[in-house]
Motif scaffolding. Structure first.
Motif, PDB file in Angstrom:
ATOM      1  N   SER A  26       0.788  -1.237   0.000  1.00  0.00           N
ATOM      2  CA  SER A  26       0.000   0.000   0.000  1.00  0.00           C
ATOM      3  C   SER A  26       0.817   1.283   0.000  1.00  0.00           C
ATOM      4  O   SER A  26       0.255   2.357  -0.053  1.00  0.00           O
ATOM      5  CB  SER A  26      -0.966   0.009   1.187  1.00  0.00           C
ATOM      6  OG  SER A  26      -0.248   0.051   2.402  1.00  0.00           O
ATOM      7  N   GLN A  29       2.713   5.477   3.276  1.00  0.00           N
ATOM      8  CA  GLN A  29       1.863   6.315   4.114  1.00  0.00           C
ATOM      9  C   GLN A  29       1.441   5.570   5.374  1.00  0.00           C
ATOM     10  O   GLN A  29       1.400   4.347   5.387  1.00  0.00           O
ATOM     11  CB  GLN A  29       0.623   6.792   3.347  1.00  0.00           C
ATOM     12  CG  GLN A  29      -0.404   5.715   3.058  1.00  0.00           C
ATOM     13  CD  GLN A  29      -0.129   4.931   1.790  1.00  0.00           C
ATOM     14  OE1 GLN A  29       0.869   5.136   1.122  1.00  0.00           O
ATOM     15  NE2 GLN A  29      -1.026   4.014   1.458  1.00  0.00           N
ATOM     16  N   PRO A  30       1.113   6.303   6.435  1.00  0.00           N
ATOM     17  CA  PRO A  30       0.627   5.645   7.656  1.00  0.00           C
ATOM     18  C   PRO A  30      -0.604   4.793   7.343  1.00  0.00           C
ATOM     19  O   PRO A  30      -1.466   5.184   6.556  1.00  0.00           O
ATOM     20  CB  PRO A  30       0.266   6.817   8.567  1.00  0.00           C
ATOM     21  CG  PRO A  30       1.094   7.952   8.067  1.00  0.00           C
ATOM     22  CD  PRO A  30       1.203   7.753   6.573  1.00  0.00           C
ATOM     23  N   THR A  31      -0.665   3.635   7.948  1.00  0.00           N
ATOM     24  CA  THR A  31      -1.735   2.691   7.667  1.00  0.00           C
ATOM     25  C   THR A  31      -2.261   2.129   8.979  1.00  0.00           C
ATOM     26  O   THR A  31      -1.483   1.706   9.828  1.00  0.00           O
ATOM     27  CB  THR A  31      -1.203   1.534   6.787  1.00  0.00           C
ATOM     28  OG1 THR A  31      -0.563   2.073   5.636  1.00  0.00           O
ATOM     29  CG2 THR A  31      -2.324   0.623   6.341  1.00  0.00           C
TER      30      THR A  31
END
Length: 121
Positions: A26, A29-31
């Protein structure tokens, strides 16, 4: 004779489920990772964390768990299972800090004592 880079470890990944593969692919980015007990959340997150830290030398990462027991029993054990020992330059389990050979650093923090985020200063 040339020596292999400690970062040149290649392994075949067998995804536990589609969500784990999505997490890894993904992007940086923060997930938010949510799932039931034993659904491979920690494994997928640690795998992605190592990939990002290897890809971006001198990076910093923080792994936060609610308790020290959770940190030791799940996250740290999974990290030790996945991370090749030759990637670790220095380790301080008392402080919860691991330095990788490329200058990246991981902080393992738990929130069951007051002031755990002071290590990030």
């Amino acid at each position: 004779m040339a020596t292999a880079s400690p970062l040149a470890d290649t392994r075949t990944i067998r995804w536990a489920n589609d969500q784990q593969e999505w997490l890894f692919c993904s992007g940086p980015q923060p997930t938010l990772v949510v799932g039931g007990f034993d659904s491979a959340k920690t494994y997928g997150a640690v795998l992605k964390l190592l990939y990002l830290l290897i890809s971006y030398p001198k990076s910093r990462a923080v792994v936060v768990r609610a308790t020290a027991a959770q940190t030791r029993k799940t996250t740290a054990q999974t990290f030790d299972l996945i991370c090749p020992p030759n990637l670790i330059a220095r380790r301080n389990d008392q402080e919860g800090i691991i330095d990788l050979v490329n200058g990246s650093r991981i902080y393992f923090i738990h929130l069951d004592k007051q002031g755990p985020l002071r290590v990030l200063r």
